[in-house]
Design a protein around this motif. Structure first.
Motif, short mmCIF file in Angstrom:
data_model
loop_
_atom_site.label_atom_id
_atom_site.label_comp_id
_atom_site.label_asym_id
_atom_site.label_seq_id
_atom_site.Cartn_x
_atom_site.Cartn_y
_atom_site.Cartn_z
N UNK A 91 14.34 37.73 -28.75
CA UNK A 91 13.32 36.64 -29.27
C UNK A 91 13.41 35.25 -28.74
N UNK A 92 14.95 34.93 -29.45
CA UNK A 92 14.64 33.43 -27.99
C UNK A 92 13.67 34.14 -26.86
N UNK A 93 13.44 35.31 -26.25
CA UNK A 93 13.00 34.81 -24.63
C UNK A 93 11.67 34.74 -25.52
N UNK A 94 11.17 35.50 -26.58
CA UNK A 94 9.26 35.70 -27.32
C UNK A 94 9.36 34.09 -27.21
N UNK A 95 10.10 33.63 -28.22
CA UNK A 95 9.70 32.05 -28.81
C UNK A 95 10.05 30.86 -26.93
N UNK A 96 10.91 31.45 -26.55
CA UNK A 96 10.85 30.39 -25.55
C UNK A 96 9.15 30.71 -24.51
N UNK A 97 9.02 31.38 -24.40
CA UNK A 97 7.70 31.42 -23.71
C UNK A 97 6.25 31.29 -24.46
#
Length: 100
Positions: A81-87
């Motif tokens: 989820x953090x990776x998606x948010x960062x993208x």
């Protein structure tokens, strides 16, 4: 039979031309000045950065407020989820700079 862009199509070979255009996928037939002509398909319109961000927000439910919570230190959100948010943030950040 190959039908080239710019070629005039008569009624006798219209069906063949239409099939050939559909098979290549990069051309179609238009009526111009009373004649049927093979023309190139327009290039697909690339979505704007804002449209990309909106689409990703809709797909993931990661609106700006939610992304801020997810990316906050100690949020407990998964790495995925953090990776998606960062993208999404990477796409959205330049948009916020132009809004100011």
């Amino acid at each position: 039979m190959e039908f080239e862009i710019g070629q005039i199509v008569d009624l006798e070979n219209y069906t063949q031309a239409a099939i050939a255009c559909n098979q290549t996928g990069d051309r179609h037939i238009e009526k111009k000045d009373g004649q049927y002509v093979v023309v190139a398909n327009p290039a697909p319109v690339e979505p704007t950065a804002k449209e990309k961000v909106q689409a990703l927000e809709a797909q993931t439910s990661l609106t700006r407020v939610v992304r801020e919570l997810v990316l906050a230190e100690g949020s407990g959100a998964s790495d995925y989820v953090k990776q998606q948010a960062q993208e999404i943030e990477a796409l959205a950040a330049p948009l916020r700079e132009t809004d100011q």
